[in-house]
Design a protein around this motif. Structure first.
Motif, mmCIF file in Angstrom:
data_model
loop_
_atom_site.group_PDB
_atom_site.id
_atom_site.type_symbol
_atom_site.label_atom_id
_atom_site.label_comp_id
_atom_site.label_asym_id
_atom_site.label_seq_id
_atom_site.Cartn_x
_atom_site.Cartn_y
_atom_site.Cartn_z
ATOM 1 N N UNK A 57 0.699 -1.326 0.047
ATOM 2 C CA UNK A 57 -0.175 0.044 0.186
ATOM 3 C C UNK A 57 0.775 1.237 0.036
ATOM 4 N N UNK A 58 2.180 1.115 -0.219
ATOM 5 C CA UNK A 58 2.946 2.279 -0.303
ATOM 6 C C UNK A 58 3.479 2.700 -1.719
ATOM 7 N N UNK A 59 3.807 4.043 -1.793
ATOM 8 C CA UNK A 59 4.093 4.253 -3.124
ATOM 9 C C UNK A 59 3.319 5.505 -3.902
ATOM 10 N N UNK A 60 4.080 6.237 -4.603
ATOM 11 C CA UNK A 60 3.247 7.474 -5.210
ATOM 12 C C UNK A 60 3.398 7.458 -6.787
ATOM 13 N N UNK A 61 2.168 7.544 -7.259
ATOM 14 C CA UNK A 61 2.090 7.373 -8.633
ATOM 15 C C UNK A 61 0.974 8.582 -9.439
ATOM 16 N N UNK A 62 1.783 9.230 -10.414
ATOM 17 C CA UNK A 62 1.012 10.419 -11.103
ATOM 18 C C UNK A 62 0.099 9.462 -12.104
ATOM 19 N N UNK A 63 -1.295 9.669 -12.066
ATOM 20 C CA UNK A 63 -2.032 9.213 -12.956
ATOM 21 C C UNK A 63 -2.877 10.143 -13.768
ATOM 22 N N UNK A 64 -2.433 10.625 -14.986
ATOM 23 C CA UNK A 64 -3.079 11.832 -15.516
ATOM 24 C C UNK A 64 -2.999 13.085 -14.632
ATOM 25 N N UNK A 65 -3.968 13.827 -14.001
ATOM 26 C CA UNK A 65 -3.757 15.051 -13.298
ATOM 27 C C UNK A 65 -4.165 14.597 -11.909
ATOM 28 N N UNK A 66 -3.936 13.190 -11.467
ATOM 29 C CA UNK A 66 -4.080 12.830 -10.046
ATOM 30 C C UNK A 66 -2.942 12.057 -9.629
ATOM 31 N N UNK A 67 -2.337 12.741 -8.357
ATOM 32 C CA UNK A 67 -1.418 11.896 -7.827
ATOM 33 C C UNK A 67 -2.154 11.115 -6.822
ATOM 34 N N UNK A 68 -1.701 9.519 -6.922
ATOM 35 C CA UNK A 68 -2.138 8.529 -6.041
ATOM 36 C C UNK A 68 -1.043 8.366 -5.207
ATOM 37 N N UNK A 69 -1.529 8.389 -3.982
ATOM 38 C CA UNK A 69 -0.345 8.395 -2.782
ATOM 39 C C UNK A 69 -1.110 7.123 -1.805
ATOM 40 N N UNK A 70 -0.301 5.988 -1.615
ATOM 41 C CA UNK A 70 -0.528 4.612 -1.030
ATOM 42 C C UNK A 70 -0.727 5.085 0.194
ATOM 43 N N UNK A 71 -1.719 4.698 0.982
ATOM 44 C CA UNK A 71 -1.950 4.888 2.455
ATOM 45 C C UNK A 71 -0.756 4.651 3.378
ATOM 46 N N UNK A 72 0.134 3.824 2.992
ATOM 47 C CA UNK A 72 1.176 3.388 3.946
ATOM 48 C C UNK A 72 2.542 3.860 3.367
ATOM 49 N N UNK A 73 2.373 4.943 2.411
ATOM 50 C CA UNK A 73 3.731 5.808 1.985
ATOM 51 C C UNK A 73 4.168 6.628 3.217
ATOM 52 N N UNK A 74 5.708 6.629 3.260
ATOM 53 C CA UNK A 74 5.677 7.223 4.518
ATOM 54 C C UNK A 74 5.865 8.887 4.139
ATOM 55 N N UNK A 75 6.039 9.392 5.497
ATOM 56 C CA UNK A 75 6.171 10.926 5.203
ATOM 57 C C UNK A 75 7.477 11.327 4.660
#
Ligand SMILES: Cc1cc2nc3c(=O)[nH]c(=O)nc-3n(C[C@H](O)[C@H](O)[C@H](O)COP(=O)(O)OP(=O)(O)OC[C@H]3O[C@@H](n4cnc5c(N)ncnc54)[C@H](O)[C@@H]3O)c2cc1C
Length: 276
Positions: A57-75
């Motif tokens: 559930x971690x990781x950051x991904x750009x999808x079009x004009x939305x940034x998806x931030x996995x809930x378990x992505x660390x600060x």
């Protein structure tokens, strides 16, 4: 009773099936920076803990004009991205390096007042949250996720999976005011995101932390600057409205009286920062 079992699911379906199996007795833990101190102090005594660290559930991904931030992505991971500067600024102002290496963006939405500094920035950015449970997935605006002091729209058998942030270009400002310069709980946190049309404010979001039971938006203050070119009288009207609208509290860090005044001071400063 102490923790008897630590479960470490390797996927979201596995995490959800463990929740179904053990029900509300299973304590969900992401980075553990809020949950672990409560266990160590004997305030929370779960029999089973489910860690989300390896659930994908971690990781950051750009999808079009939305940034998806996995809930378990660390600060710390949030601090490293540059798609949304306001989120970098919020992460930089949250806790210390060691806590940011463990603490997660998702966990920040569950942090009791006066915490949740990243949540304040997410609220100003019109973020949405994706929740998953046995009945499938649903997304809702972050503004509807918070329902009261330490209550939210998450059902007992659901997990927060992702935070979705629009990356359309906006002018933003973030100020966290605490008793120390860094690594300090908020007296008040202000996050602002505005969009201009022909030089005038078209949409405005002003979000506050430590000024209510959860991160809140102040609609009258937002309305005070819509249509303006952020002239000083519009900024002052917004700051006054925010002071009236906020619902601060007294704790060991600041009184309700002081917080309300600091809301006025820092909404004004944050708007002046947008102008600058
Ligand atoms: C010394 C110290 C300083 C701090 N300073 C700050 C600060 O300046 N600003 C600030 O905002 N916060 C601060 N915090 C609070 C905390 O570190 C952060 O808010 C962090 O983001 C919490 O994330 P976590 O993953 O550690 O939460 P956890 O402790 O893992 O989770 C807390 C609870 O949230 C729920 N939860 C977490 N993730 C999920 C999920 N995906 N789905 C469902 N439920 C979930 C669970 O009920 C869990 O028990 C501080 C904490 C400490 C110990």
């Amino acid at each position: 009773m102490t923790v008897r079992e630590y479960l470490s699911p390797r996927s979201l379906p596995e995490a959800l099936s463990l929740m179904e199996r053990y029900g509300p007795d299973l304590l969900v833990m992401a980075g553990g920076t809020v949950a672990m101190p409560l266990i160590n102090d004997g305030i929370s005594l779960p029999e089973r803990v489910m860690g989300l660290r390896h659930a994908g559930l971690d990781g950051i991904a750009q999808r079009g004009d939305v940034l998806g931030i996995g809930a378990a992505t660390t600060l710390t991971q949030l601090l490293a991205q540059d798609a949304v500067p306001l989120l970098r600024e919020a992460a930089r102002n949250t806790a210390s390096w060691s806590i940011r290496n463990m603490g997660t963006v998702g966990g920040n939405l569950f942090t009791p007042p006066p915490g949740g500094d990243v949540a304040v920035a997410l609220l100003a950015l019109d973020a949405r949250v994706r929740l998953a449970g046995p009945r499938g997935e649903r997304t809702l605006p972050l503004a509807d996720f918070f329902t009261g002091f330490m209550t939210n729209a998450l059902a007992e058998d659901e997990l927060l999976v992702e935070i979705q942030v629009p990356t359309t270009v906006r002018e933003t400002a973030f100020i966290k005011f605490g008793r120390k310069h860094a690594n300090t709980p908020a007296v008040v946190t202000v996050a602002i995101a505005v969009e201009r049309r022909d030089g005038r404010i078209g949409t405005a979001r002003i979000a506050l932390g430590a000024a209510g039971p959860h991160p809140i938006r102040v609609a009258d203050a937002e309305a005070a600057i819509v249509g303006s070119a952020l002239e000083s009288d519009a900024i002052q009207r917004a700051a006054d409205a925010a002071m009236r609208e906020c619902r601060p509290f007294t704790d060991a860090i600041a009184t309700e009286w002081y917080r309300r005044r600091m809301v006025g001071v820092f909404v004004k400063r944050a708007l002046e920062r947008v102008v600058a």
